[in-house]
Design an enzyme around this catalytic site. Structure first.
Site, PDB file in Angstrom:
ATOM      1  N   ASP A 152      21.288 -11.530 -34.121  1.00 32.06           N
ATOM      2  CA  ASP A 152      21.568 -11.892 -32.735  1.00 32.06           C
ATOM      3  C   ASP A 152      22.856 -12.712 -32.646  1.00 32.06           C
ATOM      4  O   ASP A 152      23.419 -13.138 -33.649  1.00 32.06           O
ATOM      5  CB  ASP A 152      20.367 -12.581 -32.075  1.00 32.06           C
ATOM      6  CG  ASP A 152      20.009 -13.908 -32.726  1.00 32.06           C
ATOM      7  OD1 ASP A 152      20.937 -14.673 -33.039  1.00 32.06           O
ATOM      8  OD2 ASP A 152      18.806 -14.172 -32.911  1.00 32.06           O
ATOM      9  N   LYS A 153      23.300 -12.931 -31.430  1.00 30.00           N
ATOM     10  CA  LYS A 153      24.607 -13.532 -31.187  1.00 30.00           C
ATOM     11  C   LYS A 153      24.784 -14.887 -31.862  1.00 30.00           C
ATOM     12  O   LYS A 153      25.855 -15.205 -32.386  1.00 30.00           O
ATOM     13  CB  LYS A 153      24.833 -13.661 -29.675  1.00 30.00           C
ATOM     14  CG  LYS A 153      26.225 -14.146 -29.283  1.00 30.00           C
ATOM     15  CD  LYS A 153      26.407 -14.109 -27.779  1.00 30.00           C
ATOM     16  CE  LYS A 153      27.825 -14.521 -27.387  1.00 30.00           C
ATOM     17  NZ  LYS A 153      28.042 -14.427 -25.920  1.00 30.00           N
TER      18      LYS A 153
END
Length: 240
Positions: free
Chosen positions: A102-103
């Protein structure tokens, strides 16, 4: 080039997986020598394959990269996301990522132009190991380690048993063999912990090593051969 199934040809060109290629063919978006393609057909050297009118060429070189994804980079090819991984890496040939981070997470991402291996790696049933270093917002207790390792009820299921080892007052190492959405963060939240840093250091036999954020390296032939073995391919199917 020998005769090869069309979906395999598209996959090895780095466009998408075989399954997704079949969907493209079924939806009428693929043509061979100007004629609409049909599922299951084969192509040979000299034939022209297009997807949505764009010429597809099979990449004979299998490209495999180990990439250190920095925080803030998004695992997507969507050009509308200005911080997408593909544009960030700016690799000169068409490649895609295997699995995601994820980011806000950092660490190892594998990238390739081999669409077939993507399908094999994404099958959680294969039990492929992924190793992470995690920092949380409060002290890691024996109860927390024990609970995380036994399995945690999230997303209408219970996570598989896994290796969890305390590495510092508020830090631990975890090895997963499945890939549920935001799995580690959700597991920690179940016990009232918040993840402050999530860093992946290994995917199966491939280690991040001393790659700095934003750097990448090509996998060695030995690493690729072991990756093939672990994902159930001895590359004996190259003839299609």
């Amino acid at each position: 080039m020998e005769d090869i199934r069309l979906n395999k040809f598209i996959s090895e060109a780095g466009i998408c997986s075989r399954r997704e290629a079949d969907r493209l063919i079924e939806s009428g978006r693929v043509r061979v020598d100007g004629k609409q393609a049909v599922t299951g057909m084969r192509v040979s050297f000299g034939q022209q394959v297009t997807v949505d009118g764009k010429l597809v060429s099979r990449e004979e070189e299998r490209i495999f990269l180990a990439v250190h994804k920095p925080k803030g980079i998004v695992c997507t090819a969507d050009k509308r996301e200005k911080d997408n991984l593909i544009d960030f890496l700016h690799y000169p040939k068409k490649i895609t990522y295997l699995g995601r981070l994820d980011k806000d997470s950092t660490g190892l991402i594998l990238m390739t132009n081999d669409g077939d291996i993507n399908n094999r790696m994404m099958r959680a049933r294969n039990g492929h190991e992924k190793e992470y270093l995690v920092e949380v917002d409060r002290e890691v207790t024996e109860e927390f380690v024990s609970g995380m390792s036994r399995g945690v009820p999230i997303l209408d299921t219970v996570t598989k048993k896994c290796l969890v080892e305390k590495t510092g007052p508020c830090a631990f190492r975890i090895v997963l063999t499945q890939g549920l959405n935001r799995q580690i963060r959700r597991m920690c939240e179940y016990f009232g912990y918040r993840v402050k840093r999530l860093h992946r250091i290994r995917v199966m036999n491939i280690e991040l090593g001393d790659l700095k954020p934003g750097e990448y390296r090509k996998l060695t032939p030995k690493e690729i051969a072991e990756l093939d073995r672990l994902t159930g391919s001895g590359r004996k199917d190259r003839e299609g």
